[in-house]
Motif scaffolding. Structure first.
Motif, PDB file in Angstrom:
ATOM      1  N   ASP A   1       0.710  -1.141   0.151  1.00  0.00           N
ATOM      2  CA  ASP A   1      -0.103   0.082   0.013  1.00  0.00           C
ATOM      3  C   ASP A   1       0.742   1.164   0.045  1.00  0.00           C
ATOM      4  OD1 ASP A   1      -2.262  -1.622  -0.003  1.00  0.00           O
ATOM      5  OD2 ASP A   1      -2.664  -1.379   2.403  1.00  0.00           O
ATOM      6  N   ARG A   2       2.120   1.122   0.777  1.00  0.00           N
ATOM      7  CA  ARG A   2       2.844   2.409   0.907  1.00  0.00           C
ATOM      8  C   ARG A   2       3.967   2.532  -0.254  1.00  0.00           C
ATOM      9  NH1 ARG A   2       1.501   4.649   5.662  1.00  0.00           N
ATOM     10  NH2 ARG A   2      -0.567   4.019   6.229  1.00  0.00           N
ATOM     11  N   ARG A   3       4.143   1.272  -0.829  1.00  0.00           N
ATOM     12  CA  ARG A   3       5.071   1.182  -1.931  1.00  0.00           C
ATOM     13  C   ARG A   3       6.680   1.540  -1.636  1.00  0.00           C
ATOM     14  NH1 ARG A   3       2.792   1.419  -7.157  1.00  0.00           N
ATOM     15  NH2 ARG A   3       4.608   2.185  -8.099  1.00  0.00           N
ATOM     16  N   VAL A   4       6.957   0.819  -0.350  1.00  0.00           N
ATOM     17  CA  VAL A   4       8.141   1.145   0.219  1.00  0.00           C
ATOM     18  C   VAL A   4       9.295   0.589  -0.620  1.00  0.00           C
ATOM     19  CG1 VAL A   4       7.397   1.239   2.585  1.00  0.00           C
ATOM     20  CG2 VAL A   4       8.128  -1.050   1.856  1.00  0.00           C
ATOM     21  N   ALA A   5      10.628   0.895  -0.219  1.00  0.00           N
ATOM     22  CA  ALA A   5      11.688   0.605  -1.172  1.00  0.00           C
ATOM     23  C   ALA A   5      12.541  -0.585  -0.481  1.00  0.00           C
ATOM     24  CB  ALA A   5      12.642   1.627  -1.661  1.00  0.00           C
ATOM     25  N   VAL A   6      12.246  -0.592   1.042  1.00  0.00           N
ATOM     26  CA  VAL A   6      13.190  -1.584   1.641  1.00  0.00           C
ATOM     27  C   VAL A   6      12.514  -1.673   2.959  1.00  0.00           C
ATOM     28  CG1 VAL A   6      15.522  -1.680   3.025  1.00  0.00           C
ATOM     29  CG2 VAL A   6      15.519  -0.916   0.731  1.00  0.00           C
ATOM     30  N   LEU A   7      12.713  -3.168   3.286  1.00  0.00           N
ATOM     31  CA  LEU A   7      12.204  -3.507   4.590  1.00  0.00           C
ATOM     32  C   LEU A   7      13.374  -3.784   5.617  1.00  0.00           C
ATOM     33  CD1 LEU A   7       9.903  -4.237   6.626  1.00  0.00           C
ATOM     34  CD2 LEU A   7       9.769  -6.416   5.484  1.00  0.00           C
TER      35      LEU A   7
ATOM     36  N   LEU B   1      11.614  -6.379  -2.953  1.00  0.00           N
ATOM     37  CA  LEU B   1      12.029  -5.606  -1.866  1.00  0.00           C
ATOM     38  C   LEU B   1      13.557  -6.366  -1.289  1.00  0.00           C
ATOM     39  CD1 LEU B   1       8.884  -5.036   0.517  1.00  0.00           C
ATOM     40  CD2 LEU B   1      10.162  -3.508  -1.089  1.00  0.00           C
ATOM     41  N   HIS B   2      14.352  -5.485  -0.961  1.00  0.00           N
ATOM     42  CA  HIS B   2      15.826  -5.705  -0.188  1.00  0.00           C
ATOM     43  C   HIS B   2      15.302  -5.695   0.962  1.00  0.00           C
ATOM     44  CE1 HIS B   2      17.623  -5.185  -4.211  1.00  0.00           C
ATOM     45  NE2 HIS B   2      18.903  -5.555  -3.666  1.00  0.00           N
TER      46      HIS B   2
END
Length: 301
Positions: free
Chosen positions: A219-225, A255-256
């Protein structure tokens, strides 16, 4: 989750993948990096890495190897020039040392992220999706969501799971919002528990994200977790899948992942500064064919 439920979640997320050739790292644009850098206020730097461990333990049966290769003992008191040198070796994907998982790390149904054949990972190294995708560094806006702080406990107990509702509630409590291209860090308190209570067999019991929480990341389209645990809880919540978050985040979304970070130095700074976002710089080693790398992420506030 049943195997059918997990498969349905996997397919939904796979259809929502938003990255390019470097996976979700492509959402970290120059504009977002400049905005994160412009938000630096004090210039304080804080490590998010734990010290590399060279002694075996319940969660680290194959510790990193470190030895001095020179100088010989007799040179310590001798005249002239001498050099001290070292040799390191490491099981990158263990349960103790801070590391980043490349997109070639997770093989599912005979493929890597994006349908790349698993045969590209060979005994000589990975010929696709290796950690070399991040050779220019991972730099962007980091956001730390502190789940033990939300629940008013020192840490989550092994086996506990972080839900999407937890992540949203932590945002509200900390007055921060995770956005597109962000580096999302989720604290479960693994490191604090390990320091205060001693190491345990984290391969079989650890706190982490529930598989459905990965929809929050989409939902937030993050780049990394990243997490101070393995990101995956153990025992797994998904029948037949030992590492569902790895499958969903790395394989489906690109995701990396950053495993076994430590946030105990960062949290008091965030509390004092009353902010939970920061510029973050991550520099993997130049290992062109590797499935991951040790890292020392730096938060800059």
């Amino acid at each position: 989750m049943s195997q059918d439920d997990f498969r349905a979640l996997y397919e939904r997320l796979r259809q929502r993948a938003w990255g390019g050739a470097r996976g979700a790292l492509d959402t970290i644009t120059p504009e977002r990096i400049r905005a994160a850098a412009a938000d630096v206020r004090t210039g304080r730097t804080v490590t998010l890495a734990a010290p590399v461990e060279t002694e075996p333990g319940p969660d680290n049966p194959q510790p990193a190897g470190h030895r001095l290769t020179s100088p010989p003992e007799e040179s310590a008191d001798s005249r002239g020039l001498h050099f001290a040198t070292d040799r390191f070796s490491m099981n990158v994907h263990g349960d103790a040392d801070t590391h980043v998982d490349a997109l070639c790390h997770v093989v599912y149904d005979g493929t890597l992220h994006g349908g790349v054949p698993a045969t590209t990972v060979t005994p000589a190294g990975a010929t696709a999706l290796s950690v070399d995708l991040a050779r220019d560094g991972i730099v962007g806006r980091g956001v730390l969501l502190d789940i033990p702080r939300l629940r008013d406990v020192p840490w989550l107990e092994p086996g506990d799971q972080v839900t999407a509702e937890d992540l949203a509630a932590a945002e509200e409590a900390q007055q921060v919002r995770v956005g597109a291209g962000d580096l999302l860090f989720v604290r479960v308190g693994h490191r604090r528990r390990r320091v205060e209570s001693g190491a345990w067999d984290a391969a079989h019991a650890r706190a982490g994200l529930h598989p459905t929480a990965v929809e929050f990341l989409a939902d937030r389209r993050v780049a990394v977790l990243g997490s101070d645990s393995n990101n995956d809880a153990a025992p797994s919540a998904a029948d037949g899948i030992a590492f569902p978050v790895h499958v969903l985040a790395v394989h489906a979304l690109g995701l990396h992942l950053l495993d076994y970070l430590q946030f105990e130095d960062l949290v008091p700074v965030c509390v004092r500064e009353r902010r939970w976002s920061f510029l973050c710089v991550i520099a993997p080693l130049r290992l062109p064919a590797a499935t991951g790398s040790p890292v020392n992420p730096i938060a800059i506030l």
